[in-house]
Design a protein around this motif. Structure first.
Motif, PDB file in Angstrom:
ATOM      1  N   GLN A 113      -1.801  12.392  15.048  1.00 43.99           N
ATOM      2  CA  GLN A 113      -0.558  13.104  15.327  1.00 43.99           C
ATOM      3  C   GLN A 113      -0.762  14.155  16.408  1.00 43.99           C
ATOM      4  N   ALA A 114      -1.864  14.905  16.295  1.00 47.61           N
ATOM      5  CA  ALA A 114      -2.121  15.983  17.243  1.00 47.61           C
ATOM      6  C   ALA A 114      -2.369  15.460  18.653  1.00 47.61           C
ATOM      7  N   GLU A 115      -2.999  14.298  18.754  1.00 43.95           N
ATOM      8  CA  GLU A 115      -3.366  13.745  20.060  1.00 43.95           C
ATOM      9  C   GLU A 115      -2.364  12.705  20.573  1.00 43.95           C
ATOM     10  N   ASN A 116      -1.250  12.557  19.852  1.00 43.15           N
ATOM     11  CA  ASN A 116      -0.226  11.583  20.236  1.00 43.15           C
ATOM     12  C   ASN A 116      -0.802  10.171  20.364  1.00 43.15           C
ATOM     13  N   ALA A 117      -1.703   9.834  19.456  1.00 49.40           N
ATOM     14  CA  ALA A 117      -2.296   8.508  19.440  1.00 49.40           C
ATOM     15  C   ALA A 117      -1.327   7.517  18.790  1.00 49.40           C
ATOM     16  N   ASP A 118      -1.626   6.235  18.926  1.00 45.26           N
ATOM     17  CA  ASP A 118      -0.760   5.234  18.314  1.00 45.26           C
ATOM     18  C   ASP A 118      -1.328   4.775  16.973  1.00 45.26           C
ATOM     19  N   GLY A 119      -0.602   3.866  16.318  1.00 46.72           N
ATOM     20  CA  GLY A 119      -1.000   3.410  14.994  1.00 46.72           C
ATOM     21  C   GLY A 119      -2.323   2.673  14.985  1.00 46.72           C
ATOM     22  N   ILE A 120      -2.601   1.899  16.015  1.00 51.19           N
ATOM     23  CA  ILE A 120      -3.867   1.172  16.086  1.00 51.19           C
ATOM     24  C   ILE A 120      -5.028   2.157  16.176  1.00 51.19           C
ATOM     25  N   ALA A 121      -4.883   3.204  16.970  1.00 51.82           N
ATOM     26  CA  ALA A 121      -5.938   4.219  17.071  1.00 51.82           C
ATOM     27  C   ALA A 121      -6.163   4.907  15.730  1.00 51.82           C
ATOM     28  N   LEU A 122      -5.080   5.143  15.000  1.00 48.81           N
ATOM     29  CA  LEU A 122      -5.189   5.737  13.670  1.00 48.81           C
ATOM     30  C   LEU A 122      -6.017   4.838  12.750  1.00 48.81           C
ATOM     31  N   LEU A 123      -5.685   3.555  12.703  1.00 46.60           N
ATOM     32  CA  LEU A 123      -6.399   2.638  11.815  1.00 46.60           C
ATOM     33  C   LEU A 123      -7.854   2.459  12.236  1.00 46.60           C
ATOM     34  N   ASP A 124      -8.118   2.432  13.538  1.00 49.27           N
ATOM     35  CA  ASP A 124      -9.505   2.338  14.008  1.00 49.27           C
ATOM     36  C   ASP A 124     -10.307   3.557  13.561  1.00 49.27           C
ATOM     37  N   ALA A 125      -9.681   4.714  13.599  1.00 51.12           N
ATOM     38  CA  ALA A 125     -10.355   5.938  13.157  1.00 51.12           C
ATOM     39  C   ALA A 125     -10.667   5.871  11.673  1.00 51.12           C
ATOM     40  N   VAL A 126      -9.755   5.320  10.892  1.00 48.84           N
ATOM     41  CA  VAL A 126      -9.997   5.159   9.461  1.00 48.84           C
ATOM     42  C   VAL A 126     -11.200   4.246   9.234  1.00 48.84           C
ATOM     43  N   VAL A 127     -11.241   3.116   9.927  1.00 45.21           N
ATOM     44  CA  VAL A 127     -12.346   2.165   9.761  1.00 45.21           C
ATOM     45  C   VAL A 127     -13.674   2.821  10.101  1.00 45.21           C
ATOM     46  N   ARG A 128     -13.735   3.526  11.212  1.00 43.68           N
ATOM     47  CA  ARG A 128     -14.990   4.160  11.633  1.00 43.68           C
ATOM     48  C   ARG A 128     -15.368   5.309  10.700  1.00 43.68           C
ATOM     49  N   GLY A 129     -14.378   6.044  10.218  1.00 43.16           N
ATOM     50  CA  GLY A 129     -14.668   7.117   9.282  1.00 43.16           C
ATOM     51  C   GLY A 129     -15.241   6.604   7.973  1.00 43.16           C
ATOM     52  N   THR A 151     -18.917  12.669  -2.019  1.00 47.53           N
ATOM     53  CA  THR A 151     -17.685  12.559  -1.242  1.00 47.53           C
ATOM     54  C   THR A 151     -17.596  13.701  -0.234  1.00 47.53           C
ATOM     55  N   SER A 152     -18.031  14.870  -0.644  1.00 48.09           N
ATOM     56  CA  SER A 152     -18.042  16.015   0.256  1.00 48.09           C
ATOM     57  C   SER A 152     -19.197  15.918   1.241  1.00 48.09           C
ATOM     58  N   THR A 153     -20.384  15.597   0.734  1.00 47.57           N
ATOM     59  CA  THR A 153     -21.569  15.554   1.592  1.00 47.57           C
ATOM     60  C   THR A 153     -21.417  14.511   2.690  1.00 47.57           C
ATOM     61  N   ALA A 154     -21.229  13.251   2.283  1.00 46.28           N
ATOM     62  CA  ALA A 154     -21.114  12.171   3.263  1.00 46.28           C
ATOM     63  C   ALA A 154     -19.746  12.162   3.938  1.00 46.28           C
ATOM     64  N   GLY A 155     -18.747  12.678   3.237  1.00 46.94           N
ATOM     65  CA  GLY A 155     -17.403  12.684   3.792  1.00 46.94           C
ATOM     66  C   GLY A 155     -17.283  13.480   5.071  1.00 46.94           C
ATOM     67  N   ALA A 156     -18.066  14.535   5.209  1.00 47.11           N
ATOM     68  CA  ALA A 156     -18.021  15.318   6.441  1.00 47.11           C
ATOM     69  C   ALA A 156     -18.445  14.490   7.646  1.00 47.11           C
ATOM     70  N   PHE A 157     -19.413  13.600   7.448  1.00 44.79           N
ATOM     71  CA  PHE A 157     -19.820  12.698   8.527  1.00 44.79           C
ATOM     72  C   PHE A 157     -18.675  11.742   8.868  1.00 44.79           C
ATOM     73  N   GLY A 158     -18.012  11.230   7.830  1.00 40.56           N
ATOM     74  CA  GLY A 158     -16.892  10.326   8.062  1.00 40.56           C
ATOM     75  C   GLY A 158     -15.732  11.023   8.751  1.00 40.56           C
ATOM     76  N   ALA A 159     -15.484  12.274   8.391  1.00 38.88           N
ATOM     77  CA  ALA A 159     -14.414  13.034   9.031  1.00 38.88           C
ATOM     78  C   ALA A 159     -14.719  13.238  10.508  1.00 38.88           C
ATOM     79  N   ALA A 160     -15.973  13.542  10.807  1.00 41.20           N
ATOM     80  CA  ALA A 160     -16.377  13.702  12.209  1.00 41.20           C
ATOM     81  C   ALA A 160     -16.197  12.395  12.972  1.00 41.20           C
ATOM     82  N   ALA A 161     -16.572  11.279  12.348  1.00 41.57           N
ATOM     83  CA  ALA A 161     -16.446   9.983  13.005  1.00 41.57           C
ATOM     84  C   ALA A 161     -14.983   9.624  13.240  1.00 41.57           C
TER      85      ALA A 161
END
Length: 452
Positions: A113-129, A151-161
């Protein structure tokens, strides 16, 4: 001069750069539906109002519960990062023993939302995260899980990704983001022993720290590349039986496909026993059910460590009580959200059935954990008969998947539990599913704004 070998974060960053395929995007969209249902259901709980009040004080303006973007990304991550876990119905990865969705999806959504990305970019980010979260999580090992919240420990890496994917960071900058996210990660399980919602805060903070790390990497800030395997890194400090090679092991497909979904409103450790109970009761007459005097549950050690609560008194305790989960089936049937309220804990009929539930460790189940979450259940009847059922995997695991219709039905029930109308919920979930086929993220954002 010898060139030093690439660090684990550098190797992971390279793996995360590969293109995301259509099947992975479809899975990401379904998991986004599941997370959204969980988050919408949490709107009825005090934590939602508490977080909104904090955001309002900090931002000097009204705070939306979902779909906050632009200059309010951190607000969105505080609220959305916490809400997805409140009902304990969020997705889970067995091998990593964690929940990727509640951390990764809020970052992908707010960043898109912040970067005005599209839906495909959103889903790709989910997959990589998800990929980063699961790879780091499974490498941490069971010794880490004993005290730390993966979830917190490894999740931070996923959030960054996820954030880095939206920002289109190159591999070297992504490695920096992973290093900085990992240097601040963690979360202790002590909150499990007290009636507090701190687990949800862990998720929100993991989301926020990962997004910050991605932004800092975009600005050129370096991060410790050997944060995982270094002499004072995460594995050395918190993971006595770490398996570092799991971070970069070859896989046939994106790991988002190996994530499990939760049909029942209880801790995942209770699900194999719930499934076995429903199977054992199948076809049993009411007169026979009335004769049941003892219910034996044989399951893995971690399930007992987390879910042996014979007399829960709060909603949270009920969700982490094998005794309550099974007793409620006798009184109410198919597990529902309202079977796990504080009022249900004081139900005399449920309490009587709880007293008949006896838990023991099954060494075979313990040996299969965490690759499989299993349980064997034995019903003892007054006339000497026994009924037995065993599960190696639970409904919602890749071996026993929920159908798309099952996931939608779950999300619809959750949304309505949170006070969202059936019509709006149906439109929301339809728009989420359409993202994988090029659907409009702007249209989804507009509908999310109506929930606030």
């Amino acid at each position: 001069m010898t060139t030093p070998a690439a660090s684990l974060t550098e190797q992971l960053a390279q793996r995360l750069q590969r293109p995301v395929d259509a099947a992975a995007r479809q899975r990401a969209a379904l998991l986004l539906v599941d997370w959204l249902g969980c988050a919408l259901a949490a709107l009825r709980y005090p934590l939602a109002a508490q977080l909104r009040s904090v955001v309002q004080v900090q931002s000097f303006g009204p705070a939306a519960a979902l779909g906050v973007g632009g200059r309010c990304v951190n607000d969105a991550l505080l609220i959305n990062g916490a809400l997805g876990n409140v009902l304990e119905m969020d997705d889970v990865h067995r091998g990593a023993i964690l929940h990727p969705g509640p951390v990764v999806i809020p970052v992908a959504l707010a960043a898109a939302q912040a970067e005005n990305a599209d839906g495909i970019a959103l889903l790709d980010a989910v997959v990589r995260g998800y990929e980063a979260t699961i790879r780091v999580g499974r490498a941490l090992g069971r010794g880490h899980y004993r005290y730390w919240h993966p979830t917190s420990t490894a999740g931070a890496f996923g959030a960054a990704a996820a954030g880095a994917s939206i920002l289109r960071l190159p591999a070297d900058a992504l490695a920096d983001a992973l290093g900085n996210a990992g240097s601040r990660t963690g979360g202790l399980w002590q909150m499990r022993h007290e009636p507090v919602p701190t687990k949800s805060l862990h998720n929100a903070e993991a989301a926020r720290s990962g997004w910050l790390a991605a932004q800092l990497a975009l600005a050129g800030m370096r991060g410790p590349r050997r944060i995982l395997e270094g002499e004072q890194g995460l594995f050395a400090a918190t993971a006595p039986d770490a398996v570092p090679e799991q971070v970069v092991a070859d896989e046939a497909d994106w790991l988002i496909h190996s994530t499990s979904l939760k049909p029942w409103p209880a801790c995942r450790h209770a699900h194999p026993a719930i499934d076995a109970m429903r199977e054992a009761l199948g076809g049993l007459a009411e007169a026979d059910i009335a004769q049941i005097t003892r219910i034996e549950v044989h399951t893995y050690a971690e399930a007992l460590r987390f879910c042996d609560r014979p007399r829960p008194s709060t909603e949270l305790e009920a969700k982490f009580s094998l005794q309550h989960a099974l007793a409620s089936i006798f009184v109410h049937g198919r597990p529902q959200l309202d079977h796990y309220t504080a009022e249900s804990c004081s139900d005399e009929d449920v309490a009587q059935w709880r007293e008949r539930v006896h838990l023991t460790e099954d060494t075979a189940c313990s040996e299969r954990f965490p690759a499989h979450y299993g349980a064997t259940l034995v019903l003892h009847l007054a006339d000497g008969r026994q009924r037995e059922a065993a599960r190696i995997d639970a409904w919602g695991d890749p071996e026993c998947p929920m159908s798309t219709d099952d996931v939608i039905a779950k999300a619809m029930a959750l949304a309505q539990w949170g006070g969202v109308s059936a019509g709006l919920a149906q439109s929301l979930f339809g728009q989420v599913q359409a993202l994988a086929d090029g659907g409009s993220l702007d249209a989804l954002n507009t509908m999310l704004a109506r929930v606030a």
